[in-house]
Design a protein around this motif. Structure first.
Motif, PDB file in Angstrom:
ATOM      1  N   PHE A 263       0.808  -1.215   0.000  1.00 36.13           N
ATOM      2  CA  PHE A 263       0.000   0.000   0.000  1.00 36.13           C
ATOM      3  C   PHE A 263       0.845   1.271   0.000  1.00 36.13           C
ATOM      4  CE2 PHE A 263      -3.315  -2.857   1.897  1.00 36.13           C
ATOM      5  CZ  PHE A 263      -4.164  -2.807   0.805  1.00 36.13           C
ATOM      6  N   TYR A 264       2.136   1.163   0.221  1.00 38.47           N
ATOM      7  CA  TYR A 264       2.971   2.358   0.102  1.00 38.47           C
ATOM      8  C   TYR A 264       4.216   2.119  -0.728  1.00 38.47           C
ATOM      9  CZ  TYR A 264       4.644   0.067   4.413  1.00 38.47           C
ATOM     10  OH  TYR A 264       5.056  -0.842   5.355  1.00 38.47           O
ATOM     11  N   ASN A 265       4.576   0.868  -1.015  1.00 35.81           N
ATOM     12  CA  ASN A 265       5.689   0.565  -1.911  1.00 35.81           C
ATOM     13  C   ASN A 265       5.153   0.100  -3.257  1.00 35.81           C
ATOM     14  OD1 ASN A 265       7.618   1.151  -0.014  1.00 35.81           O
ATOM     15  ND2 ASN A 265       7.821  -0.961   0.695  1.00 35.81           N
ATOM     16  N   TYR A 266       4.218   0.877  -3.809  1.00 42.17           N
ATOM     17  CA  TYR A 266       3.645   0.516  -5.087  1.00 42.17           C
ATOM     18  C   TYR A 266       4.406   1.202  -6.214  1.00 42.17           C
ATOM     19  CZ  TYR A 266       1.239   4.696  -3.435  1.00 42.17           C
ATOM     20  OH  TYR A 266       0.958   5.910  -2.890  1.00 42.17           O
ATOM     21  N   THR A 267       4.138   0.777  -7.451  1.00 42.61           N
ATOM     22  CA  THR A 267       4.776   1.373  -8.624  1.00 42.61           C
ATOM     23  C   THR A 267       3.737   2.117  -9.433  1.00 42.61           C
ATOM     24  OG1 THR A 267       4.370  -0.553 -10.002  1.00 42.61           O
ATOM     25  CG2 THR A 267       6.412  -0.539  -8.728  1.00 42.61           C
ATOM     26  N   ARG A 268       4.189   3.028 -10.253  1.00 45.60           N
ATOM     27  CA  ARG A 268       3.274   3.790 -11.095  1.00 45.60           C
ATOM     28  C   ARG A 268       2.541   2.887 -12.074  1.00 45.60           C
ATOM     29  NH1 ARG A 268       2.485   8.986 -11.842  1.00 45.60           N
ATOM     30  NH2 ARG A 268       4.223   9.466 -10.487  1.00 45.60           N
ATOM     31  N   ASN A 269       3.193   1.840 -12.555  1.00 48.30           N
ATOM     32  CA  ASN A 269       2.537   0.935 -13.496  1.00 48.30           C
ATOM     33  C   ASN A 269       1.327   0.271 -12.857  1.00 48.30           C
ATOM     34  OD1 ASN A 269       4.313   1.455 -15.552  1.00 48.30           O
ATOM     35  ND2 ASN A 269       5.679  -0.241 -15.040  1.00 48.30           N
ATOM     36  N   ALA A 270       1.477  -0.150 -11.593  1.00 45.43           N
ATOM     37  CA  ALA A 270       0.346  -0.773 -10.906  1.00 45.43           C
ATOM     38  C   ALA A 270      -0.770   0.229 -10.704  1.00 45.43           C
ATOM     39  CB  ALA A 270       0.784  -1.349  -9.564  1.00 45.43           C
ATOM     40  N   ALA A 271      -0.373   1.477 -10.424  1.00 47.08           N
ATOM     41  CA  ALA A 271      -1.376   2.499 -10.153  1.00 47.08           C
ATOM     42  C   ALA A 271      -2.225   2.805 -11.373  1.00 47.08           C
ATOM     43  CB  ALA A 271      -0.690   3.781  -9.671  1.00 47.08           C
ATOM     44  N   GLU A 272      -1.668   2.620 -12.557  1.00 43.63           N
ATOM     45  CA  GLU A 272      -2.392   2.958 -13.771  1.00 43.63           C
ATOM     46  C   GLU A 272      -3.623   2.092 -13.986  1.00 43.63           C
ATOM     47  OE1 GLU A 272       0.605   2.724 -16.704  1.00 43.63           O
ATOM     48  OE2 GLU A 272       1.487   4.671 -16.226  1.00 43.63           O
ATOM     49  N   THR A 273      -3.730   0.985 -13.257  1.00 46.37           N
ATOM     50  CA  THR A 273      -4.891   0.111 -13.419  1.00 46.37           C
ATOM     51  C   THR A 273      -6.161   0.760 -12.886  1.00 46.37           C
ATOM     52  OG1 THR A 273      -4.551  -0.985 -11.292  1.00 46.37           O
ATOM     53  CG2 THR A 273      -3.464  -1.946 -13.207  1.00 46.37           C
ATOM     54  N   SER A 274      -6.041   1.844 -12.112  1.00 38.94           N
ATOM     55  CA  SER A 274      -7.241   2.487 -11.563  1.00 38.94           C
ATOM     56  C   SER A 274      -8.038   3.220 -12.632  1.00 38.94           C
ATOM     57  CB  SER A 274      -6.851   3.476 -10.454  1.00 38.94           C
ATOM     58  OG  SER A 274      -6.035   4.498 -10.982  1.00 38.94           O
ATOM     59  N   ASN A 275      -7.361   3.638 -13.742  1.00 42.32           N
ATOM     60  CA  ASN A 275      -8.035   4.276 -14.869  1.00 42.32           C
ATOM     61  C   ASN A 275      -8.858   5.496 -14.463  1.00 42.32           C
ATOM     62  OD1 ASN A 275      -7.120   2.401 -16.794  1.00 42.32           O
ATOM     63  ND2 ASN A 275      -8.691   0.956 -16.165  1.00 42.32           N
ATOM     64  N   ALA A 276      -8.326   6.316 -13.584  1.00 42.78           N
ATOM     65  CA  ALA A 276      -9.052   7.524 -13.194  1.00 42.78           C
ATOM     66  C   ALA A 276      -8.050   8.615 -12.856  1.00 42.78           C
ATOM     67  CB  ALA A 276      -9.951   7.251 -11.995  1.00 42.78           C
ATOM     68  N   ALA A 277      -8.479   9.873 -13.000  1.00 39.58           N
ATOM     69  CA  ALA A 277      -7.579  10.995 -12.768  1.00 39.58           C
ATOM     70  C   ALA A 277      -7.652  11.465 -11.332  1.00 39.58           C
ATOM     71  CB  ALA A 277      -7.960  12.146 -13.704  1.00 39.58           C
ATOM     72  N   LEU A 278      -6.581  12.134 -10.906  1.00 43.62           N
ATOM     73  CA  LEU A 278      -6.561  12.700  -9.563  1.00 43.62           C
ATOM     74  C   LEU A 278      -7.521  13.875  -9.478  1.00 43.62           C
ATOM     75  CD1 LEU A 278      -2.728  12.740  -8.943  1.00 43.62           C
ATOM     76  CD2 LEU A 278      -4.364  11.392  -7.665  1.00 43.62           C
ATOM     77  N   GLU A 279      -8.221  13.981  -8.359  1.00 41.07           N
ATOM     78  CA  GLU A 279      -9.097  15.113  -8.109  1.00 41.07           C
ATOM     79  C   GLU A 279      -8.894  15.572  -6.676  1.00 41.07           C
ATOM     80  OE1 GLU A 279     -13.148  14.394  -9.065  1.00 41.07           O
ATOM     81  OE2 GLU A 279     -12.713  13.643 -11.069  1.00 41.07           O
ATOM     82  N   PRO A 280      -9.156  16.838  -6.373  1.00 42.93           N
ATOM     83  CA  PRO A 280      -8.898  17.352  -5.028  1.00 42.93           C
ATOM     84  C   PRO A 280      -9.873  16.864  -3.978  1.00 42.93           C
ATOM     85  CG  PRO A 280      -9.946  19.034  -6.385  1.00 42.93           C
ATOM     86  CD  PRO A 280      -9.605  17.892  -7.294  1.00 42.93           C
ATOM     87  N   SER A 281     -10.900  16.102  -4.351  1.00 40.12           N
ATOM     88  CA  SER A 281     -11.894  15.682  -3.361  1.00 40.12           C
ATOM     89  C   SER A 281     -11.365  14.637  -2.406  1.00 40.12           C
ATOM     90  CB  SER A 281     -13.128  15.126  -4.069  1.00 40.12           C
ATOM     91  OG  SER A 281     -12.762  14.093  -4.950  1.00 40.12           O
ATOM     92  N   GLY A 282     -10.285  13.960  -2.750  1.00 37.78           N
ATOM     93  CA  GLY A 282      -9.685  12.996  -1.840  1.00 37.78           C
ATOM     94  C   GLY A 282      -8.415  13.569  -1.253  1.00 37.78           C
TER      95      GLY A 282
END
Length: 304
Positions: A263-282
């Motif tokens: 949950f904190y030693n993740y890679t950007r490639n793994a993160a791309e699976t979320s298919n969503a953009a960052l927003e300030p609501s979180g």
């Protein structure tokens, strides 16, 4: 009106056994009476849950289109759908190969349903047969009932007997009972005295025996010093707990706490699976100095 089919009973783990015949009869009655079905446009008369009913579409977006089932308690304990969806996507981003997730205290299935959108097998545990019934019915509304397996029982007893430790669970999620709306009366929520049915230390210890990857959804006023202390006691002085402050429409809904290196030693490639953009609501926060440089690698949006 309807009946409990054998194919549906199979998703209520072990209820087909003889020793559960009383519970099985009760479950059949719930199905036959179509119990707890919500009339979405019928204004509730119970003033204590009116504000939750008023925001009913944020709990289950399918409420106007499909049959949704809720007990009185579930109105103020179901995780809002956008938050549950965010949790499921975040876990999937960090654990893209995960297959099996366990939802402890699954309630009405808000989190179970969203987890089942991303993982092939989701176990839900609750000590209320009515709540398990609601979870299954609600999973049907979202078309994910074939991925959901429900276990009736007291989690403290199941944990003591190590029931799920032989199951290959990739991640455990839990939103333990906070004690109802009264949790906001305290400036700081005591995670040992107020969390139900057991304190943080015992809860986390039991969940960690099932999987090294654990996620807890806790009150927004939770005592972070207790999180830090319990993390060190159970996992060692160098252990980390990642904390996210979850907002919806500018309103703080609670905090998400993550244990497990993925949950904190993740890679950007793994993160791309979320298919969503960052927003300030979180809003992301940390406990014990989790590197903030990682905060841009995953989707922190609740509303997206």
């Amino acid at each position: 009106m309807g009946r409990l089919r054998s194919s549906e009973l199979e998703h209520f783990v072990h209820l087909g056994k003889r020793k559960y015949r009383r519970e099985r009869r009760a479950l059949k009655k719930l199905f036959h009476a179509n119990e707890h079905r919500v009339e979405p446009n019928a204004k509730v008369t119970d003033r204590s849950i009116f504000k939750y009913w008023k925001n009913r579409m944020t709990l289950f977006s399918q409420m106007q289109n499909k049959d949704i089932y809720m007990t009185r308690e579930l109105w103020f304990s179901v995780t809002p759908e956008s938050v549950a969806k965010f949790v499921a996507r975040f876990i999937k981003s960090c654990l893209p190969e995960a297959k099996v997730v366990l939802d402890v205290y699954c309630g009405g299935g808000g989190n179970t349903i969203q987890l089942a959108q991303y993982f092939p097998k989701v176990y839900g545990v609750d000590n209320s047969l009515d709540h398990l019934y609601c979870t299954y019915r609600n999973a049907q509304a979202y078309g994910v009932e074939d991925r959901v397996w429900l276990k009736y029982g007291d989690w403290r007893e199941l944990s003591r007997k190590r029931r799920f430790e032989k199951v290959a669970v990739d991640c455990v999620f839990s939103s333990p009972p906070w004690g109802g709306p009264e949790y906001l009366r305290s400036e700081v929520y005591d995670l040992e005295a107020a969390l139900q049915p057991q304190g943080l230390r015992e809860t986390l210890a039991g969940l960690l025996r099932v999987s090294e990857n654990v996620v807890l959804f806790l009150p927004r006023n939770a005592d972070l010093s207790q999180l830090s202390q319990v993390t060190r006691e159970l996992l060692g002085e160098q252990a980390l707990c990642k904390v996210l402050y979850v907002k919806q429409n500018g309103y703080m809904k609670g905090i998400l706490c993550f244990w497990g290196a993925r949950f904190y030693n993740y890679t950007r490639n793994a993160a791309e699976t979320s298919n969503a953009a960052l927003e300030p609501s979180g809003t992301a926060g940390s406990c014990d100095a989790v590197p903030e440089s990682n905060a841009q690698a995953l989707d922190y949006s609740v509303d997206g």
